[in-house]
Design a protein around this motif. Structure first.
Motif, short mmCIF file in Angstrom:
data_model
loop_
_atom_site.label_atom_id
_atom_site.label_comp_id
_atom_site.label_asym_id
_atom_site.label_seq_id
_atom_site.Cartn_x
_atom_site.Cartn_y
_atom_site.Cartn_z
N GLN A 63 -18.98 29.27 -34.15
CA GLN A 63 -18.50 28.07 -34.83
C GLN A 63 -19.22 26.81 -34.35
N VAL A 64 -19.58 26.77 -33.08
CA VAL A 64 -20.30 25.60 -32.56
C VAL A 64 -21.63 25.43 -33.29
N SER A 65 -22.37 26.52 -33.43
CA SER A 65 -23.66 26.45 -34.13
C SER A 65 -23.47 26.03 -35.59
N LYS A 66 -22.44 26.57 -36.23
CA LYS A 66 -22.16 26.21 -37.62
C LYS A 66 -21.84 24.72 -37.74
N ASP A 67 -21.09 24.19 -36.79
CA ASP A 67 -20.72 22.78 -36.84
C ASP A 67 -21.93 21.88 -36.56
N ILE A 68 -22.82 22.31 -35.68
CA ILE A 68 -24.04 21.54 -35.41
C ILE A 68 -24.92 21.50 -36.67
N ILE A 69 -25.08 22.64 -37.31
CA ILE A 69 -25.89 22.70 -38.54
C ILE A 69 -25.29 21.80 -39.60
N GLU A 70 -23.97 21.86 -39.75
CA GLU A 70 -23.30 21.03 -40.75
C GLU A 70 -23.54 19.54 -40.47
N ALA A 71 -23.52 19.16 -39.19
CA ALA A 71 -23.76 17.76 -38.83
C ALA A 71 -25.17 17.33 -39.18
N VAL A 72 -26.15 18.19 -38.90
CA VAL A 72 -27.56 17.85 -39.17
C VAL A 72 -27.83 17.79 -40.67
N GLU A 73 -27.15 18.60 -41.45
CA GLU A 73 -27.38 18.63 -42.90
C GLU A 73 -26.59 17.55 -43.64
N SER A 74 -25.86 16.73 -42.94
CA SER A 74 -24.97 15.76 -43.57
C SER A 74 -25.68 14.49 -44.02
N GLU A 75 -25.04 13.74 -44.88
CA GLU A 75 -25.55 12.45 -45.31
C GLU A 75 -25.56 11.45 -44.17
N GLU A 76 -24.60 11.58 -43.27
CA GLU A 76 -24.53 10.68 -42.12
C GLU A 76 -25.76 10.82 -41.24
N PHE A 77 -26.19 12.06 -41.02
CA PHE A 77 -27.38 12.30 -40.21
C PHE A 77 -28.62 11.73 -40.91
N ALA A 78 -28.74 11.95 -42.21
CA ALA A 78 -29.88 11.43 -42.97
C ALA A 78 -29.93 9.91 -42.90
N LYS A 79 -28.77 9.27 -42.91
CA LYS A 79 -28.72 7.81 -42.84
C LYS A 79 -29.22 7.33 -41.48
N VAL A 80 -28.82 8.03 -40.41
CA VAL A 80 -29.28 7.66 -39.07
C VAL A 80 -30.80 7.79 -38.97
N ILE A 81 -31.35 8.85 -39.53
CA ILE A 81 -32.81 9.06 -39.50
C ILE A 81 -33.51 7.92 -40.22
N ALA A 82 -33.02 7.54 -41.38
CA ALA A 82 -33.64 6.47 -42.16
C ALA A 82 -33.59 5.13 -41.43
N GLU A 83 -32.51 4.89 -40.72
CA GLU A 83 -32.31 3.58 -40.08
C GLU A 83 -32.97 3.48 -38.70
N LYS A 84 -33.01 4.59 -37.95
CA LYS A 84 -33.43 4.50 -36.55
C LYS A 84 -34.64 5.33 -36.18
N PHE A 85 -35.12 6.16 -37.09
CA PHE A 85 -36.22 7.05 -36.74
C PHE A 85 -37.33 6.99 -37.80
N ALA A 86 -37.70 5.78 -38.15
CA ALA A 86 -38.79 5.58 -39.11
C ALA A 86 -40.08 6.15 -38.56
N GLY A 87 -40.84 6.81 -39.42
CA GLY A 87 -42.12 7.39 -38.99
C GLY A 87 -42.02 8.83 -38.55
N PHE A 88 -40.79 9.35 -38.40
CA PHE A 88 -40.62 10.75 -38.04
C PHE A 88 -40.91 11.61 -39.27
N HIS A 89 -41.56 12.74 -39.04
CA HIS A 89 -41.88 13.63 -40.15
C HIS A 89 -40.69 14.54 -40.43
N LYS A 90 -40.19 14.50 -41.65
CA LYS A 90 -39.00 15.26 -42.01
C LYS A 90 -39.35 16.73 -42.33
#
Length: 271
Positions: free
Chosen positions: A238-265
C-alpha cells in the motif's frame, strides 16, 4: 470441564483473538515512513509527495544524502522505505554489484546535465582550445562526454558503450578541447577556472544555477530518468501504491511546474 475452566478457556480464546486483530491492524496501518533522496530530489519529495502522504495519515521523514551509495544501502537494510536519486542504469548495476533486490516503481522529472559557461553565451561561441570541466567518476564522466558529444563538440568511438565512455574514447575533437576531470560536486565552482563545464543537474541546482540558463541541456532518455525505488518485496504494497498515486497527481505536476523549471519530464507526464 467445570464452569471455572470453561470460562477461563473462553477468556484465553478472546484474548488471542484481540491480540491477532491488534497485530493485523498494526501491520496494515504502518504510517511512519522514511524517504531518502539527494538534493534537489529531497525537495521534490517534501513539496510534491509528502503533503499528499500526510493527507493519507502517514508521518513522513525525508532524509537527505550527499552520495550515491548510502541511499541504496539504507533502503536495503530497512532504514528507508523508498529513495529517489538514481536512474535505471545505475540501479541495475548497483543491484548486480551488491546482490540486492531493489526495484523502481515510477520515474520523475529529472534535472539534466547541462553545459554552463561564464564566458560563452552559446555553443557557437566556444573557441578552439577551450577548457571544459567534466566529472571524474565513471558514471557521470560518461554522461558528461555524451552530452558534449550530443552538443556537437566531439565525437566518440563507435565501438564503445557510451555508458562507459572515458576521455580516451574521444575520436574527434575539432575544437581541441582540453578536459579537466574534477569531482562532480565541484563542477559548479570550476566555472571560475574553465571556459565551460558539463554539470549534473542536481549539483547545478544545489549551487544555485538556473537550469534554463545552460547553453545546452541533455535530452534524457528513459533509462536515465530518475526513479523512486523500493525493496522488491514492497513493490505492490500500500505504501508503494500511495507514493505512485501522489506522483501521478495534479498536485505533484503543479509543484514541478512551479518549482522545478528545466527538469526533463518522463514520457508518462507528457502523454
Amino acid at each position: 470441564m467445570n464452569r471455572k475452566w470453561f470460562l477461563l478457556s473462553l477468556l484465553f480464546i478472546a484474548f488471542g483473538i484481540i491480540l491477532t486483530a491488534c497485530s493485523s491492524t498494526a501491520s496494515e496501518e504502518r504510517k511512519d515512513l522514511v524517504l531518502g533522496a539527494t538534493v534537489p530530489y529531497s525537495d521534490m519529495l517534501k513539496d510534491g509527495v509528502v503533503p499528499q502522504l500526510e493527507k493519507k495519515g502517514y508521518n513522513v521523514e525525508v532524509k537527505e544524502f550527499n552520495d550515491y551509495v548510502q541511499p541504496n544501502i539504507a533502503l536495503d537494510n530497512g532504514d528507508l522505505d523508498a529513495n529517489l536519486f538514481q536512474h535505471k542504469v545505475y540501479l541495475e548495476n548497483f543491484n548486480k554489484e551488491r546482490n540486492l533486490e531493489l526495484i523502481d516503481i515510477i520515474s520523475v522529472p529529472t534535472a539534466p546535465i547541462g553545459i554552463y559557461s561564464e564566458k560563452y553565451g552559446s555553443l557557437e561561441e566556444i573557441e578552439e582550445g577551450s577548457t571544459v570541466a567534466i566529472a571524474n567518476d565513471p558514471t557521470n564522466l560518461a554522461r558528461g562526454l555524451t552530452v558534449i558529444r550530443d552538443a556537437g563538440l566531439i565525437e566518440l568511438k563507435e565501438e564503445i558503450n557510451p555508458v562507459n565512455a572515458t576521455v580516451n574514447d574521444v575520436k574527434e575533437n575539432p575544437k581541441q578541447l582540453t578536459f579537466n576531470e574534477v569531482d562532480a560536486a565541484q563542477l559548479p565552482r570550476s566555472l571560475e577556472s574553465v571556459d565551460f563545464a558539463a554539470i549534473n543537474g542536481n549539483f547545478a541546482v544545489a549551487a544555485g544555477l538556473d537550469l534554463t540558463a545552460a547553453i545546452y541541456r541533455d535530452v534524457i532518455p528513459d533509462e536515465i530518468q530518475n526513479r523512486i525505488v523500493v525493496r522488491a518485496d514492497d513493490k505492490d504494497n500500500q505504501v508503494s501504491k500511495d507514493i505512485i498515486e501522489a506522483v501521478e497527481s495534479e498536485e505533484f505536476a503543479k509543484v514541478i511546474a512551479e518549482k522545478f523549471a528545466g527538469f526533463h519530464k518522463p514520457k508518462w507526464m507528457e502523454e
